[in-house]
Design a protein around this motif. Structure first.
Motif, PDB file in Angstrom:
ATOM      1  N   ALA A  88     -53.953  10.386 -63.995  1.00 35.48           N
ATOM      2  CA  ALA A  88     -54.478  11.736 -64.223  1.00 35.48           C
ATOM      3  C   ALA A  88     -56.003  11.764 -64.075  1.00 35.48           C
ATOM      4  CB  ALA A  88     -54.070  12.238 -65.603  1.00 35.48           C
ATOM      5  N   ILE A  89     -56.692  10.768 -64.616  1.00 35.33           N
ATOM      6  CA  ILE A  89     -58.156  10.707 -64.518  1.00 35.33           C
ATOM      7  C   ILE A  89     -58.583  10.557 -63.055  1.00 35.33           C
ATOM      8  CG2 ILE A  89     -60.185   9.279 -65.047  1.00 35.33           C
ATOM      9  CD1 ILE A  89     -58.825   8.779 -67.815  1.00 35.33           C
ATOM     10  N   ILE A  90     -57.935   9.666 -62.339  1.00 30.92           N
ATOM     11  CA  ILE A  90     -58.263   9.470 -60.920  1.00 30.92           C
ATOM     12  C   ILE A  90     -58.014  10.757 -60.139  1.00 30.92           C
ATOM     13  CG2 ILE A  90     -57.579   8.252 -58.805  1.00 30.92           C
ATOM     14  CD1 ILE A  90     -57.128   5.759 -60.602  1.00 30.92           C
ATOM     15  N   THR A  91     -56.916  11.433 -60.425  1.00 31.25           N
ATOM     16  CA  THR A  91     -56.594  12.696 -59.748  1.00 31.25           C
ATOM     17  C   THR A  91     -57.651  13.753 -60.046  1.00 31.25           C
ATOM     18  OG1 THR A  91     -54.240  12.171 -59.860  1.00 31.25           O
ATOM     19  CG2 THR A  91     -54.831  14.479 -59.447  1.00 31.25           C
ATOM     20  N   ILE A  92     -58.063  13.861 -61.281  1.00 38.59           N
ATOM     21  CA  ILE A  92     -59.097  14.833 -61.661  1.00 38.59           C
ATOM     22  C   ILE A  92     -60.412  14.534 -60.949  1.00 38.59           C
ATOM     23  CG2 ILE A  92     -60.548  15.614 -63.592  1.00 38.59           C
ATOM     24  CD1 ILE A  92     -57.973  15.323 -65.355  1.00 38.59           C
ATOM     25  N   VAL A  93     -60.798  13.244 -60.916  1.00 40.60           N
ATOM     26  CA  VAL A  93     -62.037  12.852 -60.225  1.00 40.60           C
ATOM     27  C   VAL A  93     -61.956  13.220 -58.749  1.00 40.60           C
ATOM     28  CG1 VAL A  93     -63.431  10.862 -59.507  1.00 40.60           C
ATOM     29  CG2 VAL A  93     -62.672  11.049 -61.884  1.00 40.60           C
ATOM     30  N   LEU A  94     -60.815  12.975 -58.114  1.00 38.98           N
ATOM     31  CA  LEU A  94     -60.632  13.325 -56.695  1.00 38.98           C
ATOM     32  C   LEU A  94     -60.693  14.835 -56.473  1.00 38.98           C
ATOM     33  CD1 LEU A  94     -57.828  10.843 -55.586  1.00 38.98           C
ATOM     34  CD2 LEU A  94     -60.148  10.971 -54.675  1.00 38.98           C
ATOM     35  N   ILE A  95     -60.050  15.589 -57.341  1.00 35.68           N
ATOM     36  CA  ILE A  95     -60.058  17.050 -57.190  1.00 35.68           C
ATOM     37  C   ILE A  95     -61.473  17.594 -57.349  1.00 35.68           C
ATOM     38  CG2 ILE A  95     -59.300  19.207 -58.262  1.00 35.68           C
ATOM     39  CD1 ILE A  95     -56.584  17.752 -58.793  1.00 35.68           C
ATOM     40  N   ILE A  96     -62.197  17.106 -58.349  1.00 37.54           N
ATOM     41  CA  ILE A  96     -63.593  17.540 -58.528  1.00 37.54           C
ATOM     42  C   ILE A  96     -64.401  17.226 -57.271  1.00 37.54           C
ATOM     43  CG2 ILE A  96     -65.735  17.084 -59.808  1.00 37.54           C
ATOM     44  CD1 ILE A  96     -63.934  16.679 -62.311  1.00 37.54           C
ATOM     45  N   GLY A  97     -64.209  16.014 -56.734  1.00 35.86           N
ATOM     46  CA  GLY A  97     -64.933  15.600 -55.531  1.00 35.86           C
ATOM     47  C   GLY A  97     -64.680  16.479 -54.332  1.00 35.86           C
ATOM     48  N   LEU A  98     -63.488  17.038 -54.242  1.00 40.17           N
ATOM     49  CA  LEU A  98     -63.159  17.925 -53.120  1.00 40.17           C
ATOM     50  C   LEU A  98     -63.997  19.201 -53.141  1.00 40.17           C
ATOM     51  CD1 LEU A  98     -59.275  17.548 -53.047  1.00 40.17           C
ATOM     52  CD2 LEU A  98     -60.913  16.695 -51.344  1.00 40.17           C
ATOM     53  N   PHE A  99     -64.450  19.602 -54.316  1.00 40.42           N
ATOM     54  CA  PHE A  99     -65.233  20.831 -54.444  1.00 40.42           C
ATOM     55  C   PHE A  99     -66.743  20.598 -54.440  1.00 40.42           C
ATOM     56  CE2 PHE A  99     -61.069  21.981 -56.086  1.00 40.42           C
ATOM     57  CZ  PHE A  99     -60.850  23.164 -55.402  1.00 40.42           C
ATOM     58  N   LEU A 100     -67.160  19.351 -54.512  1.00 42.39           N
ATOM     59  CA  LEU A 100     -68.597  19.040 -54.462  1.00 42.39           C
ATOM     60  C   LEU A 100     -69.044  18.950 -53.013  1.00 42.39           C
ATOM     61  CD1 LEU A 100     -68.748  16.247 -57.200  1.00 42.39           C
ATOM     62  CD2 LEU A 100     -69.608  18.590 -57.395  1.00 42.39           C
ATOM     63  N   PRO A 101     -70.290  19.356 -52.726  1.00 44.26           N
ATOM     64  CA  PRO A 101     -70.788  19.231 -51.346  1.00 44.26           C
ATOM     65  C   PRO A 101     -70.861  17.774 -50.908  1.00 44.26           C
ATOM     66  CG  PRO A 101     -72.420  20.310 -52.775  1.00 44.26           C
ATOM     67  CD  PRO A 101     -71.256  19.953 -53.622  1.00 44.26           C
ATOM     68  N   LYS A 102     -70.506  17.518 -49.652  1.00 44.50           N
ATOM     69  CA  LYS A 102     -70.578  16.156 -49.110  1.00 44.50           C
ATOM     70  C   LYS A 102     -72.015  15.670 -48.986  1.00 44.50           C
ATOM     71  CE  LYS A 102     -66.384  16.277 -46.334  1.00 44.50           C
ATOM     72  NZ  LYS A 102     -65.825  16.158 -44.995  1.00 44.50           N
ATOM     73  N   GLU A 103     -72.931  16.590 -48.743  1.00 44.02           N
ATOM     74  CA  GLU A 103     -74.325  16.224 -48.481  1.00 44.02           C
ATOM     75  C   GLU A 103     -75.205  16.611 -49.665  1.00 44.02           C
ATOM     76  OE1 GLU A 103     -76.073  16.603 -44.398  1.00 44.02           O
ATOM     77  OE2 GLU A 103     -77.305  18.072 -45.465  1.00 44.02           O
ATOM     78  N   ARG A 104     -76.076  15.687 -50.032  1.00 47.79           N
ATOM     79  CA  ARG A 104     -77.068  15.926 -51.084  1.00 47.79           C
ATOM     80  C   ARG A 104     -78.446  15.702 -50.476  1.00 47.79           C
ATOM     81  NH1 ARG A 104     -75.540  12.302 -56.113  1.00 47.79           N
ATOM     82  NH2 ARG A 104     -77.052  13.658 -57.127  1.00 47.79           N
TER      83      ARG A 104
END
Length: 164
Positions: free
Chosen positions: A14-30
């Motif tokens: 569940a934690i890994i899934t949540i981290v992945l889902i959050i990452g999908l919504f963060l911009p790839k570029e900083r």
């Protein structure tokens, strides 16, 4: 015992899934940019910044520089992951651009621009762009890597080296 292990496994997934889902919504570029006016000649500033071989003498966040060739080196930080850079563009007293070639889980570049504004005064702009394609690593980088703070420290160390 078996029930506890099942709950533990479900929690980890569940934690890994949540981290992945959050990452999908963060911009790839900083992107991070810092500007300053330094009370030093542009040649002096440019030479210090581009002399990667001696950066451990003035940067207090770098433990070691491993020189690969005249345009490629690895920075080993006191904390964090070693990063290998390669010079992409170097225009004397104007532009210094480097690209990240290792590690492979992210890429990016750093570009410094230098401009003599007055005698013994140099305007600088340092820009760092990092791209992280993997959503898991993207989330981790947002949580654990503060590039804005890293760039502030770099600029502070540079000013100390220039005795400002």
């Amino acid at each position: 015992m078996k029930k506890t292990m099942t709950y533990l496994l479900i929690s980890i997934v569940a934690i890994i899934t949540i981290v992945l889902i959050i990452g999908l919504f963060l911009p790839k570029e900083r992107t991070f940019t810092k500007t300053a006016v330094l009370n030093s000649d542009v040649t002096k500033v440019f030479n210090i910044v581009t002399d990667f071989k001696n950066q451990t003498s003035w940067r207090n966040d770098v433990k070691e520089i491993i020189v690969i060739d005249n345009n490629t080196w690895t920075e080993v930080p006191k904390k964090g992951t070693a990063i290998t850079f390669k010079v992409k563009q170097k225009v004397e007293n104007e532009i210094f651009e480097i690209v990240i070639i290792e590690p492979k889980n992210f890429n990016g570049y750093w570009i410094g621009t230098f401009k003599q504004t007055k005698v013994n005064q140099t305007a600088i702009e340092f820009k760092e762009v990092i791209t992280i394609s993997n959503p898991f690593f993207r989330t981790i980088s947002y949580v654990f890597v503060d590039l804005d703070k890293t760039m502030d420290l770099y600029l502070q160390n540079l000013k100390q080296k220039l005795v400002e």
